[in-house]
Write a protein that holds these residues in place. Structure first.
Motif, mmCIF file in Angstrom:
data_model
loop_
_atom_site.group_PDB
_atom_site.id
_atom_site.type_symbol
_atom_site.label_atom_id
_atom_site.label_comp_id
_atom_site.label_asym_id
_atom_site.label_seq_id
_atom_site.Cartn_x
_atom_site.Cartn_y
_atom_site.Cartn_z
ATOM 1 N N ARG A 118 0.833 -1.204 0.000
ATOM 2 C CA ARG A 118 0.000 0.000 0.000
ATOM 3 C C ARG A 118 0.863 1.247 0.000
ATOM 4 N NH1 ARG A 118 -3.947 -0.045 4.828
ATOM 5 N NH2 ARG A 118 -4.360 2.053 4.104
ATOM 6 N N ARG A 119 0.420 2.219 -0.737
ATOM 7 C CA ARG A 119 1.074 3.524 -0.739
ATOM 8 C C ARG A 119 0.423 4.403 0.327
ATOM 9 N NH1 ARG A 119 0.961 4.000 -7.299
ATOM 10 N NH2 ARG A 119 2.659 2.529 -7.670
ATOM 11 N N GLU A 166 -3.388 5.357 0.624
ATOM 12 C CA GLU A 166 -4.116 4.496 -0.300
ATOM 13 C C GLU A 166 -5.023 3.536 0.479
ATOM 14 O OE1 GLU A 166 -2.716 2.496 -4.411
ATOM 15 O OE2 GLU A 166 -1.690 1.717 -2.656
ATOM 16 N N SER A 167 -6.257 3.394 0.041
ATOM 17 C CA SER A 167 -7.171 2.446 0.683
ATOM 18 C C SER A 167 -6.784 1.024 0.252
ATOM 19 C CB SER A 167 -8.609 2.732 0.262
ATOM 20 O OG SER A 167 -8.797 2.391 -1.106
ATOM 21 N N ASP A 172 -8.038 0.566 -3.259
ATOM 22 C CA ASP A 172 -7.168 1.198 -4.247
ATOM 23 C C ASP A 172 -5.896 0.388 -4.456
ATOM 24 O OD1 ASP A 172 -9.039 3.201 -4.463
ATOM 25 O OD2 ASP A 172 -7.891 4.659 -3.284
ATOM 26 N N ALA A 173 -5.320 -0.085 -3.362
ATOM 27 C CA ALA A 173 -4.094 -0.878 -3.460
ATOM 28 C C ALA A 173 -4.335 -2.160 -4.242
ATOM 29 C CB ALA A 173 -3.553 -1.197 -2.070
ATOM 30 N N ARG A 223 -4.780 -1.432 -7.965
ATOM 31 C CA ARG A 223 -3.490 -1.129 -8.584
ATOM 32 C C ARG A 223 -2.656 -2.386 -8.745
ATOM 33 N NH1 ARG A 223 1.051 -0.453 -6.143
ATOM 34 N NH2 ARG A 223 0.131 0.017 -4.132
#
Length: 82
Positions: A22-23, A26-27, A30-31, A34
């Motif tokens: 995870r960034r 970032e949820s 979202d992770a 991606r």
């Protein structure tokens, strides 16, 4: 990114793996989106089925022709050394 409207259960191992990737900010959704997009972008099978039948035939014929030329050159070399 998409809106999360369902929940899924994952093991602690999977959660830790997602956490590592995870960034900041970032949820999980979202992770995962991606990471899954990155994963499929390099999928080995992605390129299959993209050539038309004519292109496949042309490439196959080129390979067959090249193989025959190699065989002919090898026979010629053997004959030259005999």
């Amino acid at each position: 990114m998409g809106v999360a409207d369902e929940q899924i259960r994952v093991s602690e191992t999977v959660k830790r793996t997602i956490d590592r990737h995870r960034r900041e900010g970032e949820s999980y959704n979202d992770a995962l989106e991606r990471l899954l997009a990155d994963e499929s972008a390099g999928d080995f099978a992605d390129g299959f089925g993209r050539w038309s039948a004519d292109e496949v035939d042309r490439v196959r014929e080129g390979r067959r022709s090249a193989k025959e030329r190699r065989k002919r050159r090898m026979r010629e070399r053997v004959d030259d050394t005999a």
